[in-house]
Design an enzyme around this catalytic site. Sequence first.
Site, PDB file in Angstrom:
ATOM      1  N   SER A 169       0.814  -1.214   0.000  1.00  0.00           N
ATOM      2  CA  SER A 169       0.000   0.000   0.000  1.00  0.00           C
ATOM      3  C   SER A 169       0.849   1.266   0.000  1.00  0.00           C
ATOM      4  O   SER A 169       1.987   1.280   0.457  1.00  0.00           O
ATOM      5  CB  SER A 169      -0.913   0.043   1.227  1.00  0.00           C
ATOM      6  OG  SER A 169      -1.695  -1.115   1.288  1.00  0.00           O
TER       7      SER A 169
HETATM    8  N1  SAH Z   1      -0.064  -5.612   4.139  1.00  0.00           N
HETATM    9  C1  SAH Z   1       0.688  -5.846   2.909  1.00  0.00           C
HETATM   10  C2  SAH Z   1      -0.092  -5.558   1.650  1.00  0.00           C
HETATM   11  C3  SAH Z   1      -1.135  -6.541   1.462  1.00  0.00           C
HETATM   12  S1  SAH Z   1      -1.803  -6.781  -0.165  1.00  0.00           S
HETATM   13  C4  SAH Z   1       1.996  -5.088   2.890  1.00  0.00           C
HETATM   14  O1  SAH Z   1       2.269  -4.316   3.820  1.00  0.00           O
HETATM   15  O2  SAH Z   1       2.756  -5.285   1.946  1.00  0.00           O
HETATM   16  C5  SAH Z   1      -3.001  -7.995   0.344  1.00  0.00           C
HETATM   17  C6  SAH Z   1      -2.419  -9.336   0.700  1.00  0.00           C
HETATM   18  O3  SAH Z   1      -3.480 -10.134   1.202  1.00  0.00           O
HETATM   19  C7  SAH Z   1      -1.834 -10.077  -0.476  1.00  0.00           C
HETATM   20  O4  SAH Z   1      -0.517 -10.445  -0.191  1.00  0.00           O
HETATM   21  C8  SAH Z   1      -2.754 -11.297  -0.609  1.00  0.00           C
HETATM   22  O5  SAH Z   1      -2.077 -12.459  -1.056  1.00  0.00           O
HETATM   23  C9  SAH Z   1      -3.252 -11.468   0.810  1.00  0.00           C
HETATM   24  N2  SAH Z   1      -4.494 -12.224   0.962  1.00  0.00           N
HETATM   25  C10 SAH Z   1      -5.617 -12.181   0.205  1.00  0.00           C
HETATM   26  N3  SAH Z   1      -6.561 -13.005   0.693  1.00  0.00           N
HETATM   27  C11 SAH Z   1      -6.026 -13.590   1.804  1.00  0.00           C
HETATM   28  C12 SAH Z   1      -6.513 -14.540   2.756  1.00  0.00           C
HETATM   29  N4  SAH Z   1      -7.731 -15.064   2.682  1.00  0.00           N
HETATM   30  N5  SAH Z   1      -5.679 -14.903   3.756  1.00  0.00           N
HETATM   31  C13 SAH Z   1      -4.438 -14.404   3.865  1.00  0.00           C
HETATM   32  N6  SAH Z   1      -3.921 -13.492   2.993  1.00  0.00           N
HETATM   33  C14 SAH Z   1      -4.711 -13.088   1.991  1.00  0.00           C
END
Ligand code: SAH
Length: 199
Positions: free
Chosen positions: A50
């Site tokens: 983000s």
């Molecule tokens: N917080 C992260 C950005 C997250 S992007 C950072 O600081 O870089 C959203 C993330 O959520 C992605 O990596 C995606 O793979 C994960 N995601 C999506 N659905 C999910 C689920 N059900 N359980 C765990 N992770 C999930």
Amino acid sequence: MMQLRRDGITDTRVLAAIESTPRELFVAPNQHANAYANHALPIACNQTISQPTIVAMMTQALQVNDRHLVLEIGTGSGYQAAVLSRLARRVHTIERHKTLHETACHRFEQLMLRNITAHLGDGSEGWAHAAPYDRIMVTAATEEIPAALLTQLRPEGRLVLPLGRDGEVQQLTVVHREGETFVRTPMARVQFVPLIAGA
Ligand code: SAH
């Protein structure tokens, strides 16, 4: 930091946590030049890290202190978990992509962030073993708040997440648990990758 202050980030502890977390370590080498630009960046597995303003806004809204047990859903690069780890007692973070999970674990070790426990799995189930949590942050968009997360949130706890459909503008929302009532306050319009439930 000036930009974050202009964007309404006034909590000095949040600003310090961001300042002490080297964002370039959480992006691919070919993105190093962009690491401090104020926009989202691509990471592996088609996911994104983000924009700094959004990380700061979500962190500030969570109102974390050093007695708090925090759960993050969507480890991604690990950047948001690293920022939270500077403010919380302990952070549990869950990622469904093995590659992202493993890369994030290496970064936490490199930075000696010993109060982060990273899990591989479906975050829409939360992480019951360590529940209840004082604070929960979801960094992927969902139309409905997963029931498990509400169950695992401590009374008086707070949950921050983007609510809305994939591909549309979502509403960044703070959920405050008041006994068995969950009070929702919308904060900002955002766009996140989707929370994908199931294995
Ligand atoms: N917080 C992260 C950005 C997250 S992007 C950072 O600081 O870089 C959203 C993330 O959520 C992605 O990596 C995606 O793979 C994960 N995601 C999506 N659905 C999910 C689920 N059900 N359980 C765990 N992770 C999930």
